[in-house]
Design an enzyme around this catalytic site. Structure first.
Site, mmCIF file in Angstrom:
data_model
loop_
_atom_site.group_PDB
_atom_site.id
_atom_site.type_symbol
_atom_site.label_atom_id
_atom_site.label_comp_id
_atom_site.label_asym_id
_atom_site.label_seq_id
_atom_site.Cartn_x
_atom_site.Cartn_y
_atom_site.Cartn_z
ATOM 1 N N ARG A 37 -12.825 -5.907 8.195
ATOM 2 C CA ARG A 37 -11.920 -6.806 7.537
ATOM 3 C C ARG A 37 -10.654 -6.737 8.367
ATOM 4 O O ARG A 37 -10.026 -5.690 8.534
ATOM 5 C CB ARG A 37 -11.543 -6.838 6.078
ATOM 6 C CG ARG A 37 -10.585 -7.865 5.722
ATOM 7 C CD ARG A 37 -10.324 -8.006 4.476
ATOM 8 N NE ARG A 37 -11.617 -8.280 3.527
ATOM 9 C CZ ARG A 37 -12.225 -7.845 2.211
ATOM 10 N NH1 ARG A 37 -11.380 -6.597 1.970
ATOM 11 N NH2 ARG A 37 -12.999 -8.347 1.723
ATOM 12 N N ARG A 59 -13.259 1.057 12.800
ATOM 13 C CA ARG A 59 -11.770 0.624 13.403
ATOM 14 C C ARG A 59 -11.371 1.562 14.300
ATOM 15 O O ARG A 59 -11.837 2.829 14.360
ATOM 16 C CB ARG A 59 -10.848 0.524 12.105
ATOM 17 C CG ARG A 59 -11.139 -0.590 10.912
ATOM 18 C CD ARG A 59 -9.880 -0.571 10.066
ATOM 19 N NE ARG A 59 -10.258 -0.981 8.765
ATOM 20 C CZ ARG A 59 -10.238 -2.394 8.454
ATOM 21 N NH1 ARG A 59 -10.166 -3.250 9.311
ATOM 22 N NH2 ARG A 59 -10.736 -2.651 7.191
ATOM 23 N N HIS A 71 -19.943 1.703 7.284
ATOM 24 C CA HIS A 71 -18.725 2.284 7.132
ATOM 25 C C HIS A 71 -18.464 3.721 7.219
ATOM 26 O O HIS A 71 -17.495 4.322 7.299
ATOM 27 C CB HIS A 71 -18.212 2.107 5.672
ATOM 28 C CG HIS A 71 -16.613 2.295 5.322
ATOM 29 N ND1 HIS A 71 -16.549 3.288 4.341
ATOM 30 C CD2 HIS A 71 -15.705 1.761 5.530
ATOM 31 C CE1 HIS A 71 -15.006 3.204 4.549
ATOM 32 N NE2 HIS A 71 -14.537 2.477 4.987
ATOM 33 N N ASN A 75 0.980 -5.102 2.191
ATOM 34 C CA ASN A 75 0.135 -4.733 1.088
ATOM 35 C C ASN A 75 -0.187 -6.011 0.297
ATOM 36 O O ASN A 75 -1.485 -6.374 0.052
ATOM 37 C CB ASN A 75 0.426 -3.559 0.185
ATOM 38 C CG ASN A 75 0.329 -2.070 0.935
ATOM 39 O OD1 ASN A 75 -0.274 -2.302 1.885
ATOM 40 N ND2 ASN A 75 0.813 -1.535 0.163
#
Length: 721
Positions: free
Chosen positions: A445, A415, A475, A87
């Site tokens: 990303r 994704r 998205h 993270n």
């Protein structure tokens, strides 16, 4: 930023607006429209927004607290320690890199929190240093002893016995040595490029005759496990094995000093878009440049010698504030290897998702006929990972690909997994002659390279592949199947909060709706046409679509709750999101609180709203739940005067979601689905539920309850088997 900077409720859609009108579902008589005095009462609190970057660090602190929790299974604590590292790596690569870029460009605009970029950066570096040192202490003082007590030992080179050292010597000679490349620094060898997130050995060697000393760098190869298994559940860091055998790399030289270090680089992307093909090529070039971004952080062992330290700082051209001296070992991502050990006694109890009851009850065929099930029920609300993704969403796409009555499949992909059955099904459908449209977001990303590969593979199979709208990331999570049936053409749609990724669907908590509702199907069809073509201004009956109507729709729904409260009708706002940052929505929530409306927020990550501030947010409660699953769903629920409404979808309350992405929220049908979402929120906000609570000063405190939200849902799923 004031409420007035958001979309005004009085404003209609802009001429030529690409994503249409909001559904007219928030009409209240009399309506509530904030006047100047109401807005001024909110804006009088100049410090009403917490800084988003510092709030994110509080989130990662909560992850660290899970690693410290002695009540959690030990190997799960090790995994949380590794997740903390990952993270923080991404945070520096993206958020800190962006801050540094703005500072370098002279963009000194204050954040909504009132802090200047340099002030934010200084606060981040100070707080990050505290957390990284705390992580190192947790590893050394808690995790290593606790693992040792369970027969799992992470040891250093000096702790190895003779047989273990002999094993490591052979392992180094046969496996590691052939792939190592020592890079010296002298007039003939410039300082080498240090790749981002690689672990490195900084070595000083001395010529035995001349006494001349040289600096060299040895990269710890990522092709091997970070922790070398010695057998009997004993492990030694790979860098220790390499350090012990450096003489083989520098024959005839004396090894004077060896220390590890690690560089984090700016790995955010900046791509100018013209058209789809140019975007593909530009992104591929930018991905190559990503590896050479400027450093944003340097981690070194705290024992590193001053001269070695000074050389690294100078050659990497990094500010000293961005250098962190830490106890070794650095880079604890390698603890994932420990967490994967087959020790069921030290892991969460095995959990196996089950097929949703409304899909499992159909006995007309095996496997389940998803189309038949959806026709029977009209709408099916899925809750992953408790409801199996494989026997619901994945089966929906696979069945559509194989069904001769299916004419077309349309799908968004943000994704997905490396061996995605979703991709395979879409390819099968195209090869079978079906019309297949795939909106592949190649700017997702850190998944850009994989998505470029999928895009080309899908194109080669005959799918229509587009990359959405220039300037926006796509998205939203949408699937639509067009099927010919005896009574005519029917659309089946899936709208979700999570990615079409079978692997993460076992770890991420998400919601989704399978439906054959004609109105929803019409809305989704219009949106797909806009994403692939040039359609304009359709009317959406059941969707809110960013960047045009999600913010304004949410603000309008909040204002409707204020109107209901003033009229004496039931009013309550409950939101679940990954992050709450957008100032316009937060100001609307403040208005609701000032009017006396109860507001409850369940936020996994960032929260810029300050609850419990006298006169501003006294009726607002903010909680956070972290656990074995990553809370990922977005839910927006309103009491609506006694006729509850609920929306689910892909949009968080962040600028990027509301302004720079194509996002979709769908209104769930009144009745059982809305009631089920209400029950989930009831459980999340129950006084007995274990959660972190946000205070007005931005601090989070864990209040342990009798039940954990996720464990309660697991138990409920087991009871329904």
């Amino acid at each position: 930023m004031s409420l007035k900077t958001g979309a005004s409720l009085d404003d209609g859609p802009l001429e030529g607006e690409p994503f249409g009108h909001a559904p007219e579902t928030f009409d209240v008589d009399p309506p509530y429209v904030p006047d100047h005095d109401a807005l001024a009462a909110v804006e009088a609190y100049a410090d009403r927004f917490a800084d988003r970057e510092l709030s994110w660090l509080h989130f990662n602190q909560r992850v660290l607290e899970l690693a410290e929790d002695p009540e959690l299974p030990l190997l799960e604590r090790a995994r949380f320690l590794a997740i903390f590292t990952s993270n923080l790596d991404e945070f520096f690569m993206v958020r800190v890199a962006g801050l540094k870029r703005r500072i370098a460009a002279g963009v000194a605009v204050r954040a909504a929190s009132g802090m200047l970029p340099r002030e934010v950066l200084q606060a981040i570096l100070a707080r990050s240093g505290e957390l990284m040192r705390r992580q190192a202490e947790v590893f050394r003082d808690q995790l290593v002893p606790d693992l040792s007590a369970e027969g799992i030992e992470v040891v250093r080179w000096d702790d190895l016995d003779r047989d273990e050292q002999k094993y490591c010597k052979k392992f180094f000679k046969d496996r590691v040595f052939p792939v190592l490349t020592p890079l010296a620094v002298d007039p003939a060898h410039p300082f080498p490029y240090i790749s981002g997130l690689s672990l490195n050995l900084a070595v000083i060697v001395r010529h035995p005759k001349t006494g001349t000393e040289h600096f060299a760098r040895v990269k710890v190869p990522q092709t091997f496990a970070r922790l070398v298994s010695l057998g009997n559940q004993r492990f030694v860091p790979l860098e220790d094995v390499i350090s012990a055998h450096l003489k083989r790399l520098f024959p005839g030289m004396e090894i004077v000093a060896t220390h590890t270090f690690r560089v984090t680089r700016n790995e955010d992307l900046e791509v100018e878009e013209d058209d789809a093909e140019n975007l593909l090529k530009a992104l591929e070039k930018e991905l190559l440049r990503r590896r050479f971004g400027p450093p944003v952080r340097l981690e070194v062992e705290e024992t590193m010698e001053p001269r070695m330290f000074e050389l690294l700082v100078s050659e990497l051209d990094i500010d000293r504030d961005e250098v962190f001296r830490l106890p070794g070992p650095l880079d604890l991502r390698g603890l994932h290897g420990i967490a994967d050990l087959p020790r069921d006694d030290l892991l969460y109890p095995t959990f196996v998702p089950t097929t949703h009851p409304q899909l499992a009850e159909v006995e007309s065929s095996s496997p389940v006929d998803v189309f038949d099930a959806v026709r029977r029920h009209g709408n099916v609300l899925l809750h992953h990972p408790y409801d199996s993704f494989a026997t619901s969403v994945q089966r929906f796409i696979e069945q559509a690909a194989a069904d001769p009555h299916v004419l077309a499949i349309k799908q968004t992909l943000y994704r997905t997994s490396g061996d995605s059955p979703i991709i395979d099904a879409l390819i099968d459908a195209a090869e079978a002659g079906k019309q297949v449209l795939v909106i592949v977001e190649i700017k997702a990303r850190f998944d850009e390279q994989a998505n470029i590969r999928w895009a080309r593979k899908l194109e080669q199979a005959g799918c229509h592949v587009v990359h959405g709208v220039v300037g926006l990331k796509t998205h939203c999570k949408l699937s639509m199947v067009v099927r010919e049936e005896p009574d005519g053409i029917r659309r089946y749609t899936h709208i979700g909060t999570g990615n079409y990724n079978p692997k993460t669907a076992r770890l991420y908590e998400d919601l989704g709706m399978l439906t054959c509702d004609d109105v929803v199907g019409e809305d989704v069809a219009h949106l797909f046409n806009q994403l692939s073509g040039i359609g304009r201004n359709p009317h959406y009956d059941r969707l809110l679509v960013a960047p045009d109507t999600v913010r304004s729709g949410l603000v309008e729904a909040i204002h409707a709750e204020i109107a209901h409260h003033r009229a004496g009708r039931p009013a309550r706002i409950r939101l679940k999101a990954n992050s709450v940052v957008d100032e316009a929505v937060i100001d609307a929530l403040y208005l609701a609180s000032q009017a006396g409306v109860e507001v409850q927020l369940l936020v996994r990550g960032i929260c810029a709203l300050r609850p419990g501030v006298e006169g501003l947010s006294e009726t607002i409660e903010v909680r956070s739940v972290l656990g074995r699953f990553l809370e990922h769903s977005r839910v927006y629920a309103f009491a609506n005067g006694g006729e509850p409404t609920a929306w689910i979808g892909s949009a968080d309350i962040m600028h990027r979601n509301l302004d720079r992405r194509v996002e979709v929220l769908v209104r769930l049908p009144d009745g059982p689905l809305t009631e089920r979402v209400g029950e989930l929120l009831d459980l999340a906000f129950a006084p007995t539920t274990d959660a972190w609570h946000l205070a007005s000063d931005g601090s989070w405190t864990r209040r342990r309850g009798e039940a954990h939200l996720q464990q309660a849902l697991i138990e409920r799923q087991r009871r329904r088997r």
